[in-house]
Design a protein around this motif. Structure first.
Motif, short mmCIF file in Angstrom:
data_model
loop_
_atom_site.label_atom_id
_atom_site.label_comp_id
_atom_site.label_asym_id
_atom_site.label_seq_id
_atom_site.Cartn_x
_atom_site.Cartn_y
_atom_site.Cartn_z
N LYS A 8 0.85 -1.19 0.00
CA LYS A 8 0.00 0.00 0.00
C LYS A 8 0.89 1.24 0.00
CE LYS A 8 -3.76 -2.17 2.66
NZ LYS A 8 -4.56 -2.10 3.90
N LYS A 9 0.49 2.22 -0.80
CA LYS A 9 1.25 3.46 -0.82
C LYS A 9 1.13 4.18 0.53
CE LYS A 9 1.59 4.80 -5.67
NZ LYS A 9 1.26 5.86 -6.68
N ARG A 10 2.18 4.85 0.90
CA ARG A 10 2.16 5.63 2.15
C ARG A 10 2.64 7.04 1.84
NH1 ARG A 10 7.55 5.58 4.25
NH2 ARG A 10 8.85 4.04 3.17
N ASP A 11 2.04 8.00 2.54
CA ASP A 11 2.39 9.40 2.33
C ASP A 11 3.41 9.90 3.35
OD1 ASP A 11 0.61 9.57 0.20
OD2 ASP A 11 -1.07 9.97 1.55
N GLY A 12 3.30 9.41 4.55
CA GLY A 12 4.18 9.88 5.61
C GLY A 12 5.57 9.31 5.51
N ARG A 13 6.53 10.02 6.11
CA ARG A 13 7.91 9.57 6.16
C ARG A 13 8.47 9.85 7.55
NH1 ARG A 13 10.59 8.81 1.14
NH2 ARG A 13 9.28 9.29 -0.69
N ILE A 27 5.54 -2.59 7.82
CA ILE A 27 6.84 -1.94 7.86
C ILE A 27 6.96 -1.03 6.64
CG2 ILE A 27 8.03 -3.80 9.11
CD1 ILE A 27 9.25 -4.58 6.34
N PRO A 28 7.76 0.04 6.74
CA PRO A 28 7.98 0.90 5.57
C PRO A 28 8.87 0.20 4.55
CG PRO A 28 9.35 1.62 7.40
CD PRO A 28 8.46 0.54 7.94
N ALA A 29 8.57 0.44 3.28
CA ALA A 29 9.36 -0.13 2.19
C ALA A 29 9.37 0.85 1.03
CB ALA A 29 8.80 -1.47 1.76
N VAL A 30 10.28 0.62 0.09
CA VAL A 30 10.37 1.48 -1.10
C VAL A 30 10.48 0.59 -2.32
CG1 VAL A 30 11.69 3.27 -2.29
CG2 VAL A 30 11.54 3.30 0.21
N VAL A 31 9.72 0.94 -3.36
CA VAL A 31 9.78 0.21 -4.62
C VAL A 31 10.44 1.11 -5.66
CG1 VAL A 31 8.48 -0.95 -6.44
CG2 VAL A 31 7.67 -1.05 -4.06
N TYR A 32 11.56 0.64 -6.21
CA TYR A 32 12.31 1.41 -7.21
C TYR A 32 11.99 0.88 -8.60
CZ TYR A 32 15.01 3.28 -3.32
OH TYR A 32 15.38 3.91 -2.16
N GLY A 33 11.78 1.80 -9.53
CA GLY A 33 11.52 1.41 -10.91
C GLY A 33 12.81 1.15 -11.66
N ALA A 34 12.69 0.84 -12.95
CA ALA A 34 13.87 0.57 -13.77
C ALA A 34 14.60 1.88 -14.07
CB ALA A 34 13.45 -0.11 -15.06
N GLU A 37 17.43 6.10 -19.12
CA GLU A 37 18.35 7.07 -19.69
C GLU A 37 19.45 7.46 -18.71
OE1 GLU A 37 16.05 10.33 -21.07
OE2 GLU A 37 15.01 9.17 -22.61
N GLY A 38 19.95 6.48 -18.01
CA GLY A 38 21.06 6.73 -17.10
C GLY A 38 20.67 7.39 -15.79
N GLN A 39 19.39 7.69 -15.62
CA GLN A 39 18.94 8.36 -14.41
C GLN A 39 18.50 7.33 -13.36
OE1 GLN A 39 19.07 11.71 -13.93
NE2 GLN A 39 20.04 11.85 -15.95
N ALA A 40 18.88 7.58 -12.11
CA ALA A 40 18.49 6.68 -11.04
C ALA A 40 16.97 6.73 -10.86
CB ALA A 40 19.18 7.08 -9.74
N PRO A 41 16.33 5.61 -10.69
CA PRO A 41 14.88 5.59 -10.56
C PRO A 41 14.43 6.19 -9.23
CG PRO A 41 15.79 3.43 -10.10
CD PRO A 41 16.93 4.26 -10.58
N GLU A 42 13.25 6.82 -9.26
CA GLU A 42 12.69 7.37 -8.02
C GLU A 42 11.93 6.27 -7.30
OE1 GLU A 42 10.34 10.78 -8.69
OE2 GLU A 42 11.97 11.97 -9.56
N GLY A 43 12.04 6.28 -6.00
CA GLY A 43 11.40 5.25 -5.21
C GLY A 43 9.98 5.62 -4.82
N VAL A 44 9.11 4.64 -4.80
CA VAL A 44 7.73 4.83 -4.36
C VAL A 44 7.60 4.26 -2.95
CG1 VAL A 44 5.32 4.25 -4.78
CG2 VAL A 44 6.88 4.61 -6.72
N PRO A 45 7.30 5.12 -1.94
CA PRO A 45 7.17 4.61 -0.56
C PRO A 45 5.91 3.78 -0.39
CG PRO A 45 6.66 6.96 -0.66
CD PRO A 45 7.16 6.58 -2.01
N VAL A 46 6.06 2.59 0.18
CA VAL A 46 4.92 1.70 0.38
C VAL A 46 5.02 1.08 1.78
CG1 VAL A 46 4.73 1.17 -2.08
CG2 VAL A 46 6.13 -0.30 -0.59
N ALA A 47 3.97 0.38 2.16
CA ALA A 47 3.95 -0.38 3.41
C ALA A 47 3.63 -1.82 3.06
CB ALA A 47 2.90 0.18 4.37
N ALA A 95 12.44 -2.60 4.01
CA ALA A 95 12.78 -3.37 2.81
C ALA A 95 12.73 -2.48 1.58
CB ALA A 95 11.82 -4.55 2.64
N ASP A 96 13.60 -2.79 0.63
CA ASP A 96 13.62 -2.11 -0.67
C ASP A 96 13.40 -3.15 -1.76
OD1 ASP A 96 14.12 0.36 0.42
OD2 ASP A 96 16.29 0.26 0.13
#
Length: 240
Positions: A8-13, A27-34, A37-47, A95-96
């Motif tokens: 589930k997505k979470r807004d708080g940090r 527990i808090p977790a982050v999902v990173y995309g692919a 273009e050489g740019q590090a993916p942004e993480g989506v905070p989830v639970a 977890a990531d």
């Protein structure tokens, strides 16, 4: 092995949000995309549910398990990228995950399993030393081996198996240096120590024998010089 995990997505940090989630059984977790273009993916905070994540990590494929992550009505294939355990209680704290492109190869760490008993152990009294217990391999996400088997049955004393000796597989390629030692049969330390001690005693005894042989020659030379000196003094007296 495949697994399914709800998120589930979470807004708080921050620590307060993390504490609140843990109290609620998440527990808090982050999902990173692919990477794009050489740019590090942004993480989506989830639970996520820590019990489900631990079940995956403790499975035979462990962190290499392909996970069907369900999030906001959608589903994506991910793997565990990293995780954090409490040093005292060993509870999962964070977890990531990272999304997979199923048509692109990835590099993962795969455990090495030993098959058989070496001849050098059964017949020569050696010991099997398991040096490297996992290696890096490159493969598609669906071709990740759960483990890599090596047969040690024919190994004799002082023989070894290195990464380059592992049979090739069309589904994966070893990325660890080919000269990396996996296993070898060694002499037990007690016997090795006895051989080393005997060699050292032999090295000490050799110079001692040489010194004993040389000593009479020095003494003999000294007595000869003394005799010659007496004869010279006798000749001088006779001349006078």
């Amino acid at each position: 092995m495949d697994a399914t995990l709800d998120a589930k997505k979470r807004d708080g940090r921050g620590k307060n949000e993390a504490r609140r989630l843990r109290v609620g059984g998440q527990i808090p977790a982050v999902v990173y995309g692919a990477r794009k273009e050489g740019q590090a993916p942004e993480g989506v905070p989830v639970a996520v549910d820590p019990k489900e994540v631990l079940r995956i990590l403790h499975s035979e494929s462990g962190a290499n398990t392909l996970i069907n992550l369900k999030l906001d009505g959608g589903e994506s294939r991910v793997m565990v990228r990293d995780y954090q355990l409490d040093p005292v209680t060993h509870q999962l704290l964070h977890a990531d995950f990272y999304q997979l492109a199923m048509d692109k190869a990835i590099v993962v760490s795969v455990p090495v399993l030993i098959k058989g008993e070496p001849q050098g152990v059964k017949q020569q009294g050696g010991l099997l030393d398991f040096v490297t217990r996992d290696i890096q391999v490159q493969c598609l996400p669906t071709d990740i081996p759960e483990h890599i088997d090596i047969d040690v049955s024919e190994l004799m004393l002082h023989q070894s198996i290195r990464v380059k000796d592992v049979p090739t597989n069309p589904k994966w390629k070893a990325m660890t240096d080919g000269e990396t030692m996996l296993v070898h049969v060694v002499m037990p330390k007690a016997e090795e120590s006895a051989v080393t001690t005997a060699a050292a005693e032999g090295a000490v005894a050799a110079p001692a024998a040489g010194a004993a042989a040389a000593e009479p020659e020095v003494i003999k030379k000294g007595k000869t010089d003394e005799k010659e000196e007496k004869e010279k003094k006798k000749e001088e007296k006779e001349k006078k």
